[in-house]
Design a protein around this motif. Structure first.
Motif, PDB file in Angstrom:
ATOM      1  N   ALA A   1       0.715  -1.232   0.089  1.00 49.53           N
ATOM      2  CA  ALA A   1      -0.029  -0.062   0.030  1.00 49.53           C
ATOM      3  C   ALA A   1       0.849   1.209   0.097  1.00 49.53           C
ATOM      4  CB  ALA A   1      -0.926  -0.027   1.232  1.00 49.53           C
ATOM      5  N   THR A   2       2.152   1.106   0.490  1.00 51.13           N
ATOM      6  CA  THR A   2       2.821   2.427   0.774  1.00 51.13           C
ATOM      7  C   THR A   2       4.158   2.209  -0.453  1.00 51.13           C
ATOM      8  OG1 THR A   2       4.254   1.520   2.589  1.00 51.13           O
ATOM      9  CG2 THR A   2       2.183   2.955   2.780  1.00 51.13           C
ATOM     10  N   HIS A   3       4.614   1.129  -0.664  1.00 51.57           N
ATOM     11  CA  HIS A   3       5.912   0.836  -1.641  1.00 51.57           C
ATOM     12  C   HIS A   3       5.521  -0.122  -2.625  1.00 51.57           C
ATOM     13  CE1 HIS A   3       8.251   2.561   1.582  1.00 51.57           C
ATOM     14  NE2 HIS A   3       7.690   1.619   2.401  1.00 51.57           N
ATOM     15  N   SER A   4       6.120   0.402  -3.767  1.00 50.65           N
ATOM     16  CA  SER A   4       6.022  -0.459  -5.027  1.00 50.65           C
ATOM     17  C   SER A   4       6.783  -1.548  -5.129  1.00 50.65           C
ATOM     18  CB  SER A   4       6.401   0.572  -6.333  1.00 50.65           C
ATOM     19  OG  SER A   4       7.753   0.520  -6.381  1.00 50.65           O
ATOM     20  N   GLU A   5       6.648  -2.594  -5.944  1.00 50.58           N
ATOM     21  CA  GLU A   5       7.602  -3.658  -5.989  1.00 50.58           C
ATOM     22  C   GLU A   5       8.992  -3.430  -6.013  1.00 50.58           C
ATOM     23  OE1 GLU A   5       8.259  -7.586  -8.615  1.00 50.58           O
ATOM     24  OE2 GLU A   5       6.142  -6.821  -8.623  1.00 50.58           O
ATOM     25  N   GLU A   6       9.371  -2.326  -6.886  1.00 49.62           N
ATOM     26  CA  GLU A   6      10.391  -1.960  -7.203  1.00 49.62           C
ATOM     27  C   GLU A   6      11.370  -1.375  -5.833  1.00 49.62           C
ATOM     28  OE1 GLU A   6       8.006  -1.130  -9.209  1.00 49.62           O
ATOM     29  OE2 GLU A   6       8.749  -2.491 -10.715  1.00 49.62           O
ATOM     30  N   GLU A   7      10.337  -0.502  -5.030  1.00 55.13           N
ATOM     31  CA  GLU A   7      10.865  -0.031  -3.722  1.00 55.13           C
ATOM     32  C   GLU A   7      10.971  -0.957  -2.898  1.00 55.13           C
ATOM     33  OE1 GLU A   7       8.763   4.243  -3.957  1.00 55.13           O
ATOM     34  OE2 GLU A   7       7.565   2.680  -3.458  1.00 55.13           O
ATOM     35  N   ILE A   8      10.376  -2.127  -2.687  1.00 54.68           N
ATOM     36  CA  ILE A   8      10.480  -3.149  -1.824  1.00 54.68           C
ATOM     37  C   ILE A   8      11.682  -3.892  -2.059  1.00 54.68           C
ATOM     38  CG2 ILE A   8       9.379  -5.268  -0.814  1.00 54.68           C
ATOM     39  CD1 ILE A   8       6.726  -3.915  -1.325  1.00 54.68           C
ATOM     40  N   HIS A   9      11.815  -4.150  -3.298  1.00 53.52           N
ATOM     41  CA  HIS A   9      13.284  -4.768  -3.953  1.00 53.52           C
ATOM     42  C   HIS A   9      14.373  -4.143  -3.347  1.00 53.52           C
ATOM     43  CE1 HIS A   9      16.043  -6.719  -6.625  1.00 53.52           C
ATOM     44  NE2 HIS A   9      15.281  -7.865  -6.301  1.00 53.52           N
ATOM     45  N   ASP A  10      14.233  -2.863  -3.675  1.00 57.63           N
ATOM     46  CA  ASP A  10      15.723  -2.017  -3.244  1.00 57.63           C
ATOM     47  C   ASP A  10      15.759  -1.924  -1.727  1.00 57.63           C
ATOM     48  OD1 ASP A  10      17.371   0.050  -4.194  1.00 57.63           O
ATOM     49  OD2 ASP A  10      16.223   1.356  -2.723  1.00 57.63           O
TER      50      ASP A  10
ATOM     51  N   ILE B   1      15.065  -4.462   0.197  1.00 57.89           N
ATOM     52  CA  ILE B   1      15.587  -5.653   0.468  1.00 57.89           C
ATOM     53  C   ILE B   1      16.985  -6.033   0.132  1.00 57.89           C
ATOM     54  CG2 ILE B   1      15.338  -8.429  -0.166  1.00 57.89           C
ATOM     55  CD1 ILE B   1      12.292  -7.804  -0.513  1.00 57.89           C
ATOM     56  N   ILE B   2      17.183  -5.312  -0.897  1.00 62.83           N
ATOM     57  CA  ILE B   2      18.850  -5.539  -1.468  1.00 62.83           C
ATOM     58  C   ILE B   2      19.695  -4.735  -0.840  1.00 62.83           C
ATOM     59  CG2 ILE B   2      20.326  -5.444  -3.644  1.00 62.83           C
ATOM     60  CD1 ILE B   2      18.408  -7.792  -3.694  1.00 62.83           C
TER      61      ILE B   2
ATOM     62  N   PRO C   1      19.602  -4.647   7.774  1.00 61.39           N
ATOM     63  CA  PRO C   1      20.893  -4.469   6.780  1.00 61.39           C
ATOM     64  C   PRO C   1      20.717  -4.929   5.640  1.00 61.39           C
ATOM     65  CG  PRO C   1      20.504  -6.395   8.309  1.00 61.39           C
ATOM     66  CD  PRO C   1      19.621  -5.625   8.849  1.00 61.39           C
ATOM     67  N   PRO C   2      21.410  -4.732   4.673  1.00 65.05           N
ATOM     68  CA  PRO C   2      21.427  -5.147   3.298  1.00 65.05           C
ATOM     69  C   PRO C   2      21.516  -6.582   3.125  1.00 65.05           C
ATOM     70  CG  PRO C   2      23.488  -4.104   3.509  1.00 65.05           C
ATOM     71  CD  PRO C   2      22.743  -3.910   4.953  1.00 65.05           C
TER      72      PRO C   2
ATOM     73  N   GLU D   1      15.071 -15.056  -4.652  1.00 60.75           N
ATOM     74  CA  GLU D   1      14.333 -15.046  -3.551  1.00 60.75           C
ATOM     75  C   GLU D   1      13.682 -13.597  -3.105  1.00 60.75           C
ATOM     76  OE1 GLU D   1      16.419 -16.880  -0.507  1.00 60.75           O
ATOM     77  OE2 GLU D   1      15.648 -18.881  -0.825  1.00 60.75           O
ATOM     78  N   ALA D   2      14.635 -12.759  -3.560  1.00 64.42           N
ATOM     79  CA  ALA D   2      14.516 -11.269  -3.104  1.00 64.42           C
ATOM     80  C   ALA D   2      13.400 -10.712  -4.346  1.00 64.42           C
ATOM     81  CB  ALA D   2      15.670 -10.285  -3.332  1.00 64.42           C
ATOM     82  N   ASP D   3      13.547 -11.293  -5.268  1.00 62.39           N
ATOM     83  CA  ASP D   3      12.506 -10.774  -6.430  1.00 62.39           C
ATOM     84  C   ASP D   3      11.154 -11.525  -5.940  1.00 62.39           C
ATOM     85  OD1 ASP D   3      14.576  -9.843  -7.774  1.00 62.39           O
ATOM     86  OD2 ASP D   3      14.668 -11.726  -9.191  1.00 62.39           O
ATOM     87  N   ALA D   4      11.111 -12.780  -5.716  1.00 58.44           N
ATOM     88  CA  ALA D   4       9.807 -13.562  -5.207  1.00 58.44           C
ATOM     89  C   ALA D   4       9.328 -12.405  -3.933  1.00 58.44           C
ATOM     90  CB  ALA D   4       9.869 -14.663  -4.966  1.00 58.44           C
ATOM     91  N   VAL D   5      10.034 -12.142  -2.874  1.00 61.83           N
ATOM     92  CA  VAL D   5       9.662 -11.746  -1.579  1.00 61.83           C
ATOM     93  C   VAL D   5       8.996 -10.198  -2.172  1.00 61.83           C
ATOM     94  CG1 VAL D   5       9.937 -10.864   0.503  1.00 61.83           C
ATOM     95  CG2 VAL D   5      10.709 -12.912  -0.150  1.00 61.83           C
ATOM     96  N   ALA D   6       9.842  -9.557  -2.726  1.00 58.99           N
ATOM     97  CA  ALA D   6       9.335  -8.088  -3.288  1.00 58.99           C
ATOM     98  C   ALA D   6       7.876  -8.264  -4.048  1.00 58.99           C
ATOM     99  CB  ALA D   6      10.250  -7.501  -4.155  1.00 58.99           C
ATOM    100  N   ALA D   7       7.909  -9.239  -4.827  1.00 57.87           N
ATOM    101  CA  ALA D   7       6.610  -9.451  -5.461  1.00 57.87           C
ATOM    102  C   ALA D   7       5.306  -9.722  -4.707  1.00 57.87           C
ATOM    103  CB  ALA D   7       6.644 -10.238  -6.871  1.00 57.87           C
TER     104      ALA D   7
END
Length: 114
Positions: free
Chosen positions: A75-84, A86-87, A94-95, A102-108
């Motif tokens: 609701a507050t972050h796009s998939e790309e922001e969430i991925h960023d 996470i990474i 921590p990064p 796994e990071a791609d799937a979790v972000a989605a």
């Protein structure tokens, strides 16, 4: 005095171990998956990854804890922001706790939570 020192050290070890403790064990399966020429990479169970790597700080139901709530992350972050996040990490997070597919799937998966 010794008991207070031991209790403080034990408490600090628990807190520090909770947010990053699964990282070493989580990297072993990723290495195996990377060596199978992509055969198993499409079947990432994002919810299982979150429970293994994120729940200790964000809560078992993603309701928050030491880290912020993630139950409505989309609701507050796009998939790309969430991925960023996470990474690269953000704030106290921590990064690189999870990486690759796994990071791609979790972000989605988190982006769908609204």
């Amino acid at each position: 005095m010794k008991n207070k020192l031991l209790a403080t050290l034990f408490g600090a070890a628990l807190v520090l171990g909770a947010c990053g403790g699964g990282d070493d064990n989580a990297s072993a399966p990723k290495d195996d998956a990377a060596n199978d020429n992509g055969a198993a990479t499409t079947d990432v169970d994002a919810e299982a990854v979150v429970q293994q790597s994120c729940a200790s700080c964000h809560g078992g139901n993603l309701e928050g804890g030491a880290g912020p709530a993630l139950d409505k992350a989309g609701a507050t972050h796009s998939e790309e922001e969430i991925h960023d996040i996470i990474i690269n990490g953000k704030g106290a997070m921590p990064p690189g706790i999870i990486q690759g597919e796994e990071a791609d799937a979790v972000a989605a998966w988190l982006a769908e939570k609204k």
